[in-house]
Scaffold this active site. Structure first.
Site, short mmCIF file in Angstrom:
data_model
loop_
_atom_site.label_atom_id
_atom_site.label_comp_id
_atom_site.label_asym_id
_atom_site.label_seq_id
_atom_site.Cartn_x
_atom_site.Cartn_y
_atom_site.Cartn_z
N ASP A 108 0.85 -1.25 -0.11
CA ASP A 108 -0.09 -0.20 -0.02
C ASP A 108 0.84 1.11 -0.12
OD1 ASP A 108 -2.51 -1.69 0.33
OD2 ASP A 108 -1.75 -1.71 2.51
N LYS A 160 2.53 2.29 -5.03
CA LYS A 160 3.03 1.41 -6.33
C LYS A 160 2.18 2.04 -7.74
CE LYS A 160 3.31 -2.56 -4.51
NZ LYS A 160 2.83 -2.20 -3.15
N GLY A 191 -3.72 -4.60 -4.79
CA GLY A 191 -4.63 -3.45 -5.36
C GLY A 191 -3.75 -2.32 -5.61
N HIS A 192 -3.53 -2.11 -7.05
CA HIS A 192 -3.12 -0.79 -7.37
C HIS A 192 -4.17 0.27 -7.82
CE1 HIS A 192 0.85 -3.15 -7.98
NE2 HIS A 192 0.38 -3.17 -6.77
N GLN A 236 2.25 -5.90 -3.11
CA GLN A 236 2.55 -6.12 -1.63
C GLN A 236 3.81 -5.36 -1.29
OE1 GLN A 236 1.55 -9.49 -3.23
NE2 GLN A 236 -0.46 -8.86 -2.85
#
Length: 427
Positions: free
Chosen positions: A10, A13, A37-38, A221
């Site tokens: 988080d 990225k 999750g991006h 991650q």
């Protein structure tokens, strides 16, 4: 070049990879699954990606390497969702390694049943089946994308897979079981939609390298969630460090150039596990509110704390990080004093690394250094001249403590609000 997270994920990225991808020719995912999750914000439009490499939004050749575990239904749903935002994805722009392992519906059921059985000792997984899928890979019973082309082989492999997982579900007291015909029917339905994307990704990458294309490897991650080097067992099920970019894609390890570690100006963590610099006060709450600290995939609120220079320095050493992209500096605007964790106190001694023992990790206490804050806004700054002197002083102190330079500085979610200090594609 390889982009990885240097904390607990988080770190921002998505924005940095998007900023770099407009200069890249190929973008590659090499580990994790749809637990990643991006979030990208482009021209005011928000794209939330989980499995798709960030390059798809800009029409770059995007590859999903063999180190990823792919949920076919989640992937096709994501392709459809991104398509509705105006991004058309075809086999010309997206390719998936033929030897990638698949996440099946049973993996999520096992994942959630196992977390429920742990009671108060939950790992904090997303419950999406990533861990069980990686376990099947190591146990040599996984269903791979290429298996969908051979129905007889697939049937035999499913028998082996279900022998294990149905027994496991029985042992966990779960009610659900799976039959070969049931799983086969689901795969028969999905195969024609998925197989057009199948590709020997290692060969495509080798051809791109020989053609001197710019290849960007996008990690998911963060280093402290690495299965080997993270806060085990509160980690993800894959290697998140830069070395995995080669293994997880079939790329020549000696050809990897610059490694960029995405690093938040403070620290956050989602789920269970040790967090030495965590704040349980109003400042911690303030950081979460200002930083909009909620998981892209799960929506879970992130735990917030001061910048942990010890953990980041360790991530830099174990991950071969050449420089960092410092994100969310603007969240610290207006704080009179800012603390940085410079060491850990354990059993009366100060140590300069995060020990591997879970008990030791739970016992350590942060040693802080206090730095003067700034009252001016850094949000949207695009040059050093736009930054307050005390903010620059904070950045320089971070560089000293982590023993790595700041290559990029991000001052908002917007792509253009980025200060280039060193060019990773050249340096």
């Amino acid at each position: 070049m390889v982009v990885v997270g240097s904390q607990w994920g988080d770190e921002g990225k998505g924005k940095i990879v998007d900023w770099l991808s407009h200069r890249a020719d190929v973008v590659v995912r090499f580990q994790g699954g749809h637990n990643a999750g991006h979030t990208l914000v482009i021209d005011g439009k928000t794209y939330k990606l989980s499995l798709l490499p960030s390059g798809v939004v800009r029409g770059k050749l995007s590859l999903i390497g063999n180190g990823v575990v792919v949920d076919p239904w989640a992937l096709l749903d994501e392709i459809d969702r991104i398509g509705k935002l105006g991004v058309k994805i075809t086999p010309d722009t997206l390719r998936i390694a033929e030897n990638v392992c698949l996440i099946l519906p049973l993996h999520g059921v096992v994942d959630r049943a196992r977390e429920a059985a742990r009671g108060g000792n939950k790992i904090g997984t997303t419950g999406r089946g990533i861990g069980p899928a990686y376990e099947d890979k190591v146990a040599r019973r996984a269903i791979r994308l290429c298996d969908l082309t051979d129905r007889d082989l697939l049937a035999t492999k499913l028998d082996d897979l279900l022998l294990h997982h149905n027994a496991l579900l029985t042992g966990l007291g779960a009610e659900e079981r799976f039959s070969r015909d049931e799983v086969m029917a689901k795969l028969d339905e999905i195969a024609p939609k998925l197989l057009p994307y199948m590709d020997p990704v290692w060969r495509t990458l080798n051809e791109a390298r020989r053609a001197r294309k710019r290849i960007l490897f996008e990690g998911a991650q963060g280093a402290m969630l690495d299965i080997d080097h993270g806060t085990y067992p509160f980690v993800t099920s894959s290697n998140t460090v830069a070395a995995q970019a080669a293994t997880g894609s079939g790329f020549a390890v000696g050809q990897i150039g610059y490694v960029l570690g995405i690093t938040k100006a403070y620290t956050t963590r989602v789920g269970s596990g040790p967090f030495p610099s965590e704040l349980h006060d109003e400042i911690g709450k303030l950081l979460g509110e200002r930083g909009h600290e909620f998981g892209t995939v799960t929506g879970r609120p992130r735990r917030c704390g001061w910048f942990d220079a010890v953990a980041v320095r360790q991530a830099i050493k174990t991950g071969g990080i050449d420089g960092i992209a410092l994100t969310k500096l603007d969240v610290l605007d207006g704080l009179e004093k800012i603390k940085v964790c410079t060491g850990y106190r354990h059993k009366g001694a100060v140590i300069d690394y995060l020990p591997s023992s879970p008990r030791a990790q739970a016992e350590i206490e942060p040693v802080y250094e206090t730095i003067e804050g700034w009252s001016e806004s850094t949000q949207g700054a695009r040059s050093w001249a736009d930054l307050p002197a005390t903010a620059i002083k904070y950045i320089r102190r971070v560089e000293e403590l982590i023993e790595a330079p700041v290559a990029l500085l991000s001052t908002s979610p917007e792509r253009e609000d980025t200060i280039l200090v060193h060019d990773p594609f050249i340096d």
